[in-house]
Design a protein around this motif. Structure first.
Motif, PDB file in Angstrom:
ATOM      1  N   ALA A 263      -6.382   0.521  -2.394  1.00  0.00           N
ATOM      2  CA  ALA A 263      -6.993  -0.047  -3.501  1.00  0.00           C
ATOM      3  C   ALA A 263      -6.201   0.066  -4.838  1.00  0.00           C
ATOM      4  O   ALA A 263      -5.871  -0.811  -5.729  1.00  0.00           O
ATOM      5  CB  ALA A 263      -8.574   0.594  -3.810  1.00  0.00           C
ATOM      6  N   ILE A 264      -5.682   1.171  -4.867  1.00  0.00           N
ATOM      7  CA  ILE A 264      -4.864   1.642  -6.192  1.00  0.00           C
ATOM      8  C   ILE A 264      -3.689   0.564  -6.186  1.00  0.00           C
ATOM      9  O   ILE A 264      -3.322  -0.250  -7.253  1.00  0.00           O
ATOM     10  CB  ILE A 264      -4.387   2.762  -6.152  1.00  0.00           C
ATOM     11  CG1 ILE A 264      -5.600   3.979  -6.312  1.00  0.00           C
ATOM     12  CG2 ILE A 264      -3.398   3.137  -7.015  1.00  0.00           C
ATOM     13  CD1 ILE A 264      -5.356   5.378  -6.261  1.00  0.00           C
ATOM     14  N   THR A 265      -2.800   0.196  -4.947  1.00  0.00           N
ATOM     15  CA  THR A 265      -1.786  -0.445  -4.777  1.00  0.00           C
ATOM     16  C   THR A 265      -2.307  -1.888  -5.084  1.00  0.00           C
ATOM     17  O   THR A 265      -1.225  -2.778  -5.736  1.00  0.00           O
ATOM     18  CB  THR A 265      -1.056  -0.475  -3.802  1.00  0.00           C
ATOM     19  OG1 THR A 265      -1.849  -0.663  -2.619  1.00  0.00           O
ATOM     20  CG2 THR A 265      -0.474   1.189  -3.359  1.00  0.00           C
ATOM     21  N   VAL A 268      -2.645  -2.123  -8.909  1.00  0.00           N
ATOM     22  CA  VAL A 268      -1.342  -2.307  -9.697  1.00  0.00           C
ATOM     23  C   VAL A 268      -0.870  -3.511  -9.573  1.00  0.00           C
ATOM     24  O   VAL A 268      -0.234  -3.935 -10.566  1.00  0.00           O
ATOM     25  CB  VAL A 268      -0.486  -1.041  -9.394  1.00  0.00           C
ATOM     26  CG1 VAL A 268       0.917  -1.124  -9.666  1.00  0.00           C
ATOM     27  CG2 VAL A 268      -1.065   0.434  -9.596  1.00  0.00           C
ATOM     28  N   ASN A 269      -0.543  -3.881  -8.319  1.00  0.00           N
ATOM     29  CA  ASN A 269      -0.018  -5.315  -8.122  1.00  0.00           C
ATOM     30  C   ASN A 269      -0.621  -6.497  -8.824  1.00  0.00           C
ATOM     31  O   ASN A 269       0.105  -7.210  -9.437  1.00  0.00           O
ATOM     32  CB  ASN A 269      -0.160  -5.692  -6.669  1.00  0.00           C
ATOM     33  CG  ASN A 269       0.889  -6.820  -6.135  1.00  0.00           C
ATOM     34  OD1 ASN A 269       0.167  -7.797  -5.714  1.00  0.00           O
ATOM     35  ND2 ASN A 269       2.028  -6.751  -6.291  1.00  0.00           N
ATOM     36  N   LEU A 322       3.083  -2.355  -2.061  1.00  0.00           N
ATOM     37  CA  LEU A 322       3.922  -1.719  -2.784  1.00  0.00           C
ATOM     38  C   LEU A 322       5.180  -2.671  -2.835  1.00  0.00           C
ATOM     39  O   LEU A 322       5.831  -2.591  -3.911  1.00  0.00           O
ATOM     40  CB  LEU A 322       4.392  -0.553  -1.878  1.00  0.00           C
ATOM     41  CG  LEU A 322       3.482   0.362  -2.161  1.00  0.00           C
ATOM     42  CD1 LEU A 322       3.924   1.616  -0.994  1.00  0.00           C
ATOM     43  CD2 LEU A 322       3.462   1.271  -3.504  1.00  0.00           C
ATOM     44  N   VAL A 323       5.481  -3.412  -1.716  1.00  0.00           N
ATOM     45  CA  VAL A 323       6.633  -4.315  -1.607  1.00  0.00           C
ATOM     46  C   VAL A 323       6.512  -5.337  -2.961  1.00  0.00           C
ATOM     47  O   VAL A 323       7.566  -5.801  -3.632  1.00  0.00           O
ATOM     48  CB  VAL A 323       6.831  -4.956  -0.288  1.00  0.00           C
ATOM     49  CG1 VAL A 323       7.923  -6.008  -0.520  1.00  0.00           C
ATOM     50  CG2 VAL A 323       7.212  -4.116   0.659  1.00  0.00           C
ATOM     51  N   GLN A 327       8.822  -6.120  -6.128  1.00  0.00           N
ATOM     52  CA  GLN A 327       9.222  -7.344  -6.376  1.00  0.00           C
ATOM     53  C   GLN A 327       8.928  -7.898  -7.749  1.00  0.00           C
ATOM     54  O   GLN A 327       9.625  -8.451  -8.483  1.00  0.00           O
ATOM     55  CB  GLN A 327       8.875  -8.612  -5.402  1.00  0.00           C
ATOM     56  CG  GLN A 327       9.491  -8.263  -4.018  1.00  0.00           C
ATOM     57  CD  GLN A 327       8.970  -9.557  -3.147  1.00  0.00           C
ATOM     58  OE1 GLN A 327       7.793  -9.875  -3.236  1.00  0.00           O
ATOM     59  NE2 GLN A 327       9.608  -9.899  -2.088  1.00  0.00           N
ATOM     60  N   GLN A 328       7.798  -7.858  -8.246  1.00  0.00           N
ATOM     61  CA  GLN A 328       6.928  -7.972  -9.342  1.00  0.00           C
ATOM     62  C   GLN A 328       7.698  -7.683 -10.632  1.00  0.00           C
ATOM     63  O   GLN A 328       7.966  -8.357 -11.605  1.00  0.00           O
ATOM     64  CB  GLN A 328       5.624  -7.834  -9.562  1.00  0.00           C
ATOM     65  CG  GLN A 328       4.974  -8.677 -10.539  1.00  0.00           C
ATOM     66  CD  GLN A 328       5.043 -10.181 -10.275  1.00  0.00           C
ATOM     67  OE1 GLN A 328       4.467 -10.597  -9.259  1.00  0.00           O
ATOM     68  NE2 GLN A 328       5.510 -10.913 -11.094  1.00  0.00           N
ATOM     69  N   ILE A 329       8.158  -6.436 -10.667  1.00  0.00           N
ATOM     70  CA  ILE A 329       8.972  -5.525 -11.597  1.00  0.00           C
ATOM     71  C   ILE A 329      10.298  -6.346 -11.644  1.00  0.00           C
ATOM     72  O   ILE A 329      10.635  -6.748 -12.816  1.00  0.00           O
ATOM     73  CB  ILE A 329       9.011  -4.112 -11.357  1.00  0.00           C
ATOM     74  CG1 ILE A 329       7.825  -3.444 -11.292  1.00  0.00           C
ATOM     75  CG2 ILE A 329      10.074  -3.608 -12.090  1.00  0.00           C
ATOM     76  CD1 ILE A 329       7.791  -2.043 -10.983  1.00  0.00           C
ATOM     77  N   VAL A 330      10.914  -6.589 -10.689  1.00  0.00           N
ATOM     78  CA  VAL A 330      12.157  -7.171 -10.564  1.00  0.00           C
ATOM     79  C   VAL A 330      12.147  -8.516 -10.984  1.00  0.00           C
ATOM     80  O   VAL A 330      12.943  -9.116 -12.165  1.00  0.00           O
ATOM     81  CB  VAL A 330      12.969  -7.389  -9.291  1.00  0.00           C
ATOM     82  CG1 VAL A 330      14.258  -7.999  -9.180  1.00  0.00           C
ATOM     83  CG2 VAL A 330      13.174  -5.740  -8.691  1.00  0.00           C
TER      84      VAL A 330
END
Length: 424
Positions: A263-265, A268-269, A322-323, A327-330
């Protein structure tokens, strides 16, 4: 060796995607087996990373469209507001032409990122299918069952039906195989599917009935399924229930972490993903409202699913989130460097070249788009009562100029200059 019938997909096109992904995860597991860490949980994590990295170019393209949409949507909404309530053919044609002009200016099509989604969605569904039915695609896992299921036949169906909870998923397949008199191997494949979904309590009953042959299969599976102390073939709900009965509180904590982290990840995504830009005067579209609702519900749904499904699926959900987050940060860093105005200029040039090749007046359409942009950008905000009174006070001082206060000249001058100021 024959494929497992229940897990082999026969849907056109989709079955080929599943087959390709199955080959990829089989290579990953064979590599892990070669370096003496044949672990299904680790294979799922590596598999998820590989697939999302392969899809990253499509993700970047989709994110670029989202960034352009944030700039484009106010213009589209202004056009829709302009023709609101007008249903005659001429107005509809004019609205469509102006809308197409805006899309042309930004270099996107009305279908937006549909193409990227049409490619990504089958891959994501196939990814889920492969992970959920690992024995169909990973040779080493399938081999764990082979020796045992070869000793099973139609006479064993009644035992599985009464003692193995996962049998309910495959009852119809067993019945059809028995009635149709199909090859014996098909029923063996069906047994593999049942055993693959059997819980720890199911295996206790199977081992009690079949002895060492079943125990050897379970031992091999436990070696593959053990991930950070958890049997990823069991659901977190089953793990928690069994761990509480045995007093293994560390297992309880580990099992609870799976739905919680999922749920947390997911949350965040969603927060990192590009969000449509809106202002107080901009109407919220039904699609935008439904997307916000889905963004609130998705983390909760993720936790519920990961609590009830096998822990392996929870590991996949967490790994994929997480992946996507990394990816989204990059991608966000790359998108922040993009000059949207420069991109629009290049898109207009490309569009004009395309129109020239087609013999169409491209510049006229782009001029319409620019006009729409100006009409949106030059909308003046509404002033408050205090601001209006302050403006009148300043205007009065300005209008008096050098004329004598209260004179006819001053009053005439005030009217004249008021008109001049507001006509600018």
């Amino acid at each position: 060796m024959a494929d497992i019938l229940l897990t082999s997909n026969s849907t056109p096109i989709f079955k080929y995607i599943v087959w390709i992904l199955g080959k990829i995860i089989n290579v990953i597991f064979e590599f892990l087996y070669l370096i003496h860490i044949p672990n299904i949980g680790l294979a799922i994590v590596l598999f998820t990373i590989v697939i999302y990295m392969l899809m990253m170019p499509l993700t970047i393209k989709q994110q670029k469209f989202s960034k352009l949409s944030a700039r484009m949507n106010p213009e589209i909404q202004a056009i829709q507001k302009k023709y609101k309530g007008k249903t005659d053919q001429q107005s509809m044609m004019a609205m469509n032409q102006e809308t197409r002009a805006v899309y042309a200016k930004y270099g996107v099509s009305p279908s937006g990122s549909c193409l990227q989604l049409l490619v990504q969605l089958p891959v994501l569904f196939a990814l889920y299918r492969v992970i959920y039915q690992m024995p169909a695609y990973v040779t080493k896992i399938r081999e764990c069952f082979d020796g045992f299921v070869q000793t099973l036949g139609r006479n064993d169906i009644s035992f599985f039906q009464e003692n193995v909870s996962s049998f309910v998923y495959y009852r119809k397949q067993f019945t059809e195989s028995a009635l149709a008199g199909t090859k014996y191997g098909n029923i063996q494949n069906s047994f593999i599917d049942v055993l693959n979904r059997a819980s720890s309590s199911d295996w206790d009953k199977i081992i009690e009935h079949y002895g060492s042959s079943a125990a050897n299969v379970n031992e091999s599976l436990m070696k593959y399924n053990n991930f950070l102390g958890l049997n990823i073939g069991d659901s977190p709900s089953a793990i928690i229930r069994n761990a509480i009965n045995s007093g293994a509180w560390l297992l309880v904590i580990m099992a609870v972490l799976i739905p919680v982290l999922s749920a947390i990840t997911q949350w965040v995504n969603i927060k990192l993903a590009p969000q449509p830009e809106t202002n107080n005067n901009q109407e919220q579209s039904p699609m935008m409202a439904s997307m916000k609702t889905m963004n609130m519900i998705m983390p909760i749904m993720s936790a519920v699913f990961c609590y009830t499904l096998p822990a392996g699926m929870g590991i996949y959900w967490i790994a994929s989130a997480l992946v996507r987050t990394v990816q989204q940060i990059v991608i966000n860093k790359q998108l922040n460097k993009i000059d949207v105005d420069e991109m629009m200029k290049k898109n207009i040039e490309k569009y004009n070249e395309k129109m020239k090749r087609m013999g169409l007046p491209a510049q006229q359409i782009n001029n319409t788009a620019k006009l729409n942009t100006r009409s949106v950008e030059t909308q003046k905000p509404q002033r408050s009562k205090e601001e209006k009174e302050e403006a009148i006070k300043k205007a009065t001082e300005y209008y008096n100029n050098n004329a004598k206060p209260g004179s006819l000249t001053a009053k005439a001058n005030m009217v004249k200059q008021y008109n001049e100021k507001n006509n600018k």
